[in-house]
Scaffold this active site. Structure first.
Site, PDB file in Angstrom:
ATOM      1  N   THR A  82      44.025  -1.021  76.889  1.00  0.00           N
ATOM      2  CA  THR A  82      43.876   0.285  76.249  1.00  0.00           C
ATOM      3  C   THR A  82      42.953   0.181  75.041  1.00  0.00           C
ATOM      4  OG1 THR A  82      46.083   0.851  76.971  1.00  0.00           O
ATOM      5  CG2 THR A  82      45.177   2.178  75.170  1.00  0.00           C
ATOM      6  N   SER A  95      31.651  -7.785  64.300  1.00  0.00           N
ATOM      7  CA  SER A  95      33.086  -7.746  64.004  1.00  0.00           C
ATOM      8  C   SER A  95      33.355  -6.863  62.790  1.00  0.00           C
ATOM      9  CB  SER A  95      33.565  -9.171  63.719  1.00  0.00           C
ATOM     10  OG  SER A  95      34.922  -9.169  63.366  1.00  0.00           O
ATOM     11  N   ALA A  96      34.257  -5.881  62.947  1.00  0.00           N
ATOM     12  CA  ALA A  96      34.482  -4.860  61.917  1.00  0.00           C
ATOM     13  C   ALA A  96      34.943  -5.422  60.577  1.00  0.00           C
ATOM     14  CB  ALA A  96      35.522  -3.858  62.427  1.00  0.00           C
ATOM     15  N   CYS A 116      36.913 -20.712  58.933  1.00  0.00           N
ATOM     16  CA  CYS A 116      37.552 -21.511  59.971  1.00  0.00           C
ATOM     17  C   CYS A 116      37.800 -22.933  59.517  1.00  0.00           C
ATOM     18  CB  CYS A 116      36.671 -21.564  61.209  1.00  0.00           C
ATOM     19  SG  CYS A 116      36.174 -19.970  61.711  1.00  0.00           S
TER      20      CYS A 116
HETATM   21  N1  PLP Z   1      30.821 -15.372  64.203  1.00  0.00           N
HETATM   22  C1  PLP Z   1      30.551 -15.569  62.904  1.00  0.00           C
HETATM   23  C2  PLP Z   1      29.161 -15.910  62.480  1.00  0.00           C
HETATM   24  C3  PLP Z   1      31.571 -15.482  61.950  1.00  0.00           C
HETATM   25  O1  PLP Z   1      31.306 -15.683  60.653  1.00  0.00           O
HETATM   26  C4  PLP Z   1      32.882 -15.171  62.396  1.00  0.00           C
HETATM   27  C5  PLP Z   1      34.007 -15.120  61.428  1.00  0.00           C
HETATM   28  O2  PLP Z   1      34.025 -15.863  60.465  1.00  0.00           O
HETATM   29  C6  PLP Z   1      33.107 -14.944  63.758  1.00  0.00           C
HETATM   30  C7  PLP Z   1      32.049 -15.048  64.634  1.00  0.00           C
HETATM   31  C8  PLP Z   1      34.472 -14.597  64.290  1.00  0.00           C
HETATM   32  O3  PLP Z   1      34.779 -13.280  63.980  1.00  0.00           O
HETATM   33  P1  PLP Z   1      36.206 -12.643  64.379  1.00  0.00           P
HETATM   34  O4  PLP Z   1      37.091 -12.890  63.212  1.00  0.00           O
HETATM   35  O5  PLP Z   1      35.944 -11.192  64.593  1.00  0.00           O
HETATM   36  O6  PLP Z   1      36.665 -13.295  65.623  1.00  0.00           O
END
Ligand code: PLP
Length: 373
Positions: A237, A199-200, A318
């Site tokens: 897109t 994830s960028a 989260c």
């Molecule tokens: N996986 C892990 C280990 C993460 O730390 C996170 C974000 O905290 C994600 C997935 C989710 O990333 P995204 O925000 O790109 O959905």
């Protein structure tokens, strides 16, 4: 990339890089250039759109180089959450999966939703927070094993190469959510995994763009349906400017210094007897420190530190806002009361000794204030 004091907009001392990172300069320029010059739809048929499509292919090649894999295996997505969901959603119905007990919710909840809770088995962690697969592959005969590369809360590095080898020997596919690893550690070791997610925004790129590396280039994905983009694997897109910025951010990542974090932890132990550093003895990301404070509820720490201009978190992004929801510390057998005292500090590559010192003195100050209140 993402400094500790985040740029001109804010003098806040930023210790929450595992939640997200500020957009890096090179990534911002790349995004602006792509949005200004190559904004056309890469699927359109006229010349300029064709150029955007070529640039998109070039970005895929550059990401593949960084990961040590073939470009055709890469599918661009809107986030790591989407990539994890796309993978589990695309497994044959009734597939059994083995995941670690410390996976991010975008793996755990996705696995349970798409495979059915009864088909999801969990591998525990040892006292250092390291996943123990043991004989669980033989016991549960899963179609897929999922172990994250680095944990988002504790930073503990997981033995993904050993698990991948075990999976290969058993003829089982291996997925690693490398969202926290990528941008902090060399990622050319990841390309040998069957499935990799990134994830960028965790490494100085924009929000809302990520990728899934698949085992095979022609493997269908059944998640976002519609148009034929991404060789029919992900409709919609392509967000070429964000993809360009993501790859540029990755090419500009710098490694930070774990010795600064280690020194901070020792000073914290000296200043605040009773503090517990989670997984201190395990191999960890150089930037992450997860601690159980000796006293006071974590939201009180967070609020007071925020007032002093310091951004931290209570565990994973989260779970922020909920006391005591650290999946990792729970998996290590902590009590409910201890869970409410968990704090996470996560630095950036340019976080300095002075920044860590300021965090330490703020913690000591807040401890004193909370003792009075
Ligand atoms: N996986 C892990 C280990 C993460 O730390 C996170 C974000 O905290 C994600 C997935 C989710 O990333 P995204 O925000 O790109 O959905």
């Amino acid at each position: 990339m993402g400094g500790s004091a985040i740029g001109w907009a804010s003098a806040m001392l930023y210790f929450d890089h595992n939640a997200t990172t500020p957009l890096g300069d090179a990534a911002r320029e790349a995004w602006l250039h792509a949005s200004t010059k190559h904004w056309q739809n890469p699927s359109s048929l006229y010349h300029d759109a064709g150029f955007a499509a070529q640039q998109l292919d070039a970005a895929r090649e550059r990401l593949a180089d960084a990961l040590g894999c073939e470009a055709e295996r890469l599918v661009f997505t809107g986030s790591a959450t989407e990539a994890n969901n796309a993978l589990f959603a695309s497994l044959p119905a009734g597939s059994r999966v083995l995941i670690s007990a410390i996976e991010h919710p975008s793996v755990r909840a996705a696995a349970r939703h798409w495979c059915g809770a009864g088909n999801v088995f969990e591998a525990p962690v040892d006292e250092h927070g390291i996943v123990q697969i043991g004989g669980l592959i033989e016991q549960h005969r899963p179609a897929l094993v999922s172990v994250m590369a680095a944990n988002n809360e504790s930073g503990v590095l997981q033995p993904i190469q050993a698990v991948q080898a075990q999976c290969r020997a058993a003829g089982v596919r291996f997925h690693t959510d490398a969202t926290q690893w990528i941008g902090k550690l060399p990622c050319d070791v990841l390309g040998c995994c069957d499935y990799v997610v990134g994830s960028a925004h965790k490494f100085g790129g924009p929000k809302g763009v990520g990728f899934l590396l698949q085992r095979d280039a022609d493997e269908p994905l059944h998640f976002l349906r519609g148009g034929p983009q991404e060789q029919g694997r992900r409709a919609g897109t392509e967000n070429y400017p964000a993809i360009e910025a993501m790859v540029t951010a990755l090419e500009h990542t710098a490694t930070g210094n774990g010795a600064l974090r280690d020194a901070f932890e020792q000073q914290l132990i000296d200043a605040m007897p009773g503090v517990r550093i989670i997984s201190a003895g395990a191999p960890r990301l150089w930037n992450t420190s997860l601690v159980v404070m000796p006293r006071h509820v974590n939201l009180k720490w967070l609020t007071r530190l925020s007032r002093l201009g310091i951004a931290i978190s209570t565990g994973s992004a989260c779970s922020t806002g909920r006391e005591g929801s650290s999946v990792v510390v729970r998996a290590l057998g902590a009590t409910e009361e201890e869970l409410r005292r968990v704090l996470r500090f996560s630095s950036g590559a340019d976080t300095s000794t002075a920044d860590w010192a300021r965090l330490l003195s703020a913690l000591v100050q807040v401890d004193g204030e909370l003792a009075q209140s």
